[in-house]
Design an enzyme around this catalytic site. Structure first.
Site, short mmCIF file in Angstrom:
data_model
loop_
_atom_site.label_atom_id
_atom_site.label_comp_id
_atom_site.label_asym_id
_atom_site.label_seq_id
_atom_site.Cartn_x
_atom_site.Cartn_y
_atom_site.Cartn_z
N SER A 15 11.01 -26.70 29.98
CA SER A 15 11.05 -27.82 29.03
C SER A 15 11.81 -29.01 29.61
O SER A 15 13.01 -28.93 29.87
CB SER A 15 11.71 -27.37 27.72
OG SER A 15 11.89 -28.50 26.90
N HIS A 57 6.54 -28.23 29.85
CA HIS A 57 6.62 -28.40 28.40
C HIS A 57 7.29 -29.74 28.08
O HIS A 57 8.36 -30.05 28.59
CB HIS A 57 7.43 -27.23 27.82
CG HIS A 57 7.48 -27.18 26.33
ND1 HIS A 57 6.47 -26.64 25.57
CD2 HIS A 57 8.44 -27.60 25.46
CE1 HIS A 57 6.81 -26.71 24.29
NE2 HIS A 57 7.99 -27.30 24.19
N ASP A 116 8.62 -32.25 25.05
CA ASP A 116 9.03 -32.31 23.64
C ASP A 116 9.10 -33.75 23.15
O ASP A 116 9.98 -34.50 23.59
CB ASP A 116 10.41 -31.67 23.48
CG ASP A 116 10.38 -30.17 23.71
OD1 ASP A 116 9.65 -29.49 22.97
OD2 ASP A 116 11.06 -29.70 24.63
N MET A 174 9.81 -36.12 19.91
CA MET A 174 10.46 -36.06 18.59
C MET A 174 10.51 -37.45 17.97
O MET A 174 10.64 -38.44 18.71
CB MET A 174 11.89 -35.54 18.73
CG MET A 174 12.00 -34.22 19.45
SD MET A 174 13.74 -33.76 19.60
CE MET A 174 13.58 -32.34 20.68
N HIS A 217 4.44 -30.75 23.09
CA HIS A 217 4.90 -30.23 21.80
C HIS A 217 5.36 -31.41 20.95
O HIS A 217 6.40 -32.00 21.21
CB HIS A 217 6.04 -29.23 22.07
CG HIS A 217 6.72 -28.71 20.85
ND1 HIS A 217 7.96 -28.10 20.89
CD2 HIS A 217 6.34 -28.68 19.54
CE1 HIS A 217 8.31 -27.72 19.67
NE2 HIS A 217 7.35 -28.06 18.83
N MET A 235 6.91 -32.92 17.84
CA MET A 235 7.74 -32.66 16.66
C MET A 235 7.80 -33.96 15.88
O MET A 235 8.84 -34.63 15.80
CB MET A 235 9.14 -32.20 17.10
CG MET A 235 9.15 -30.77 17.56
SD MET A 235 10.58 -30.39 18.57
CE MET A 235 9.94 -30.86 20.16
N MET A 257 8.47 -21.12 17.23
CA MET A 257 9.81 -21.65 17.48
C MET A 257 10.83 -20.53 17.26
O MET A 257 10.86 -19.91 16.20
CB MET A 257 10.14 -22.81 16.54
CG MET A 257 9.36 -24.09 16.80
SD MET A 257 9.39 -24.67 18.50
CE MET A 257 11.15 -24.90 18.80
N ASP A 317 9.41 -20.72 22.09
CA ASP A 317 10.20 -21.89 22.48
C ASP A 317 11.57 -21.88 21.80
O ASP A 317 11.66 -21.95 20.58
CB ASP A 317 9.40 -23.14 22.05
CG ASP A 317 10.04 -24.44 22.47
OD1 ASP A 317 11.05 -24.43 23.20
OD2 ASP A 317 9.50 -25.50 22.06
C1 DX5 Z 1 13.52 -27.69 20.85
C2 DX5 Z 1 12.43 -27.87 21.86
C3 DX5 Z 1 12.52 -26.96 23.01
C4 DX5 Z 1 13.79 -27.09 23.82
C5 DX5 Z 1 14.13 -25.70 24.29
O1 DX5 Z 1 13.22 -28.40 19.71
O2 DX5 Z 1 11.15 -27.66 21.26
O3 DX5 Z 1 11.36 -27.04 23.86
O4 DX5 Z 1 13.68 -27.95 24.92
O5 DX5 Z 1 15.36 -25.72 24.91
P1 DX5 Z 1 16.17 -24.41 25.27
O6 DX5 Z 1 15.29 -23.57 26.15
O7 DX5 Z 1 17.38 -24.94 25.95
O8 DX5 Z 1 16.47 -23.71 23.96
ZN ZN Z 2 9.37 -27.51 22.59
#
Ligand code: DX5
Ligand code: ZN
Length: 214
Positions: free
Chosen positions: A6, A31, A33, A35, A64, A66, A135, A173
């Site tokens: 990620s 990956h 993320d 947000m 991903h 969010m 998640m 994740d």
């Molecule tokens: C959290 C993200 C994850 C995050 C995971 O909202 O969706 O992808 O980067 O990070 P770790 O592996 O550090 O929990």
């Molecule tokens: Zn994620």
């Protein structure tokens, strides 16, 4: 095991270096993320950063989202070279339509479940999906503690996938490391996302290889 490091935990002051590390590692995907500060209580980065990542990264991008109303950004995500577009179940009123639109745009469709959303909510759509992202932390931040009930959800999802003849991969994740990764493998996961475990490790490429060879 498929491994999707990620980017959220990468060094944004030196993204090239971390992307080159990913390129030369055994990582299967990257990956990403995104947000919006509304669906989750944090803001990460947006499409200009993703466009740069696309230019440098040689691995398939596992995006991903969010964000609320993810259907508004299907074309934008596609234009950033995403191979997989994950939308949250909790963010889509018309989930079936969004999934069809993602596939029509030429991407693989993934649906993500928050820790409190039961796997059974996917019964009527799982056969249409390429991937389900469970998640194992509440989304919004890297470096959180793994929620152990995810192991039950992986088993339940594996059963649902078999019953419905779905080809969906099970991705997990949040809080993934060597220990939780091994438990997830035993429970039936196909794909592990790992942020802190990879990027905060002294040797990120070997952390990736370790997860991959679980
Ligand atoms: C959290 C993200 C994850 C995050 C995971 O909202 O969706 O992808 O980067 O990070 P770790 O592996 O550090 O929990
Ligand atoms: Zn994620």
């Amino acid at each position: 095991m498929i491994v999707s490091p990620s980017l959220l935990s990468a060094d944004f002051g030196n993204l090239n270096k971390d992307l080159e590390m990913i390129n030369s590692s055994e990582a299967d995907w990257l990956h990403i993320d995104i947000m919006d500060g509304v669906f989750v209580p944090n803001i990460s980065f947006g499409f200009p950063v993703l466009k740069f990542v696309q230019k440098v990264c040689k691995k398939p991008l596992d995006v991903h989202l969010m964000i609320v109303e993810p259907q508004k950004f299907i074309e934008e995500v596609k234009a950033c070279g995403a191979e997989i577009m994950n939308v949250h179940y909790e963010a889509c009123t018309h989930l079936d339509r969004v999934v069809q639109q993602i596939k029509a745009a030429g991407m693989k469709a993934g649906v993500t479940l928050n820790p409190a959303t039961p796997v059974c909510m996917l019964r009527d759509i799982v056969s249409e999906l390429d991937l389900v992202l469970l998640m194992s932390v509440n989304p919004g931040f890297g470096g959180q503690k793994f929620i152990h009930n995810t192991l039950n959800k992986v088993k339940e999802l594996r059963k649902l996938i078999e019953e419905t003849g779905s080809k969906a991969l099970i991705e997990v994740d949040g809080g993934v490391n060597a220990e939780t990764g091994a438990m997830l493998r035993d429970a039936g996961a196909d794909v592990l996302v790992a942020g802190n475990y990879v990027f905060k490790s002294e040797n990120p490429t070997s952390a990736i290889s370790l997860l991959r060879n679980l």
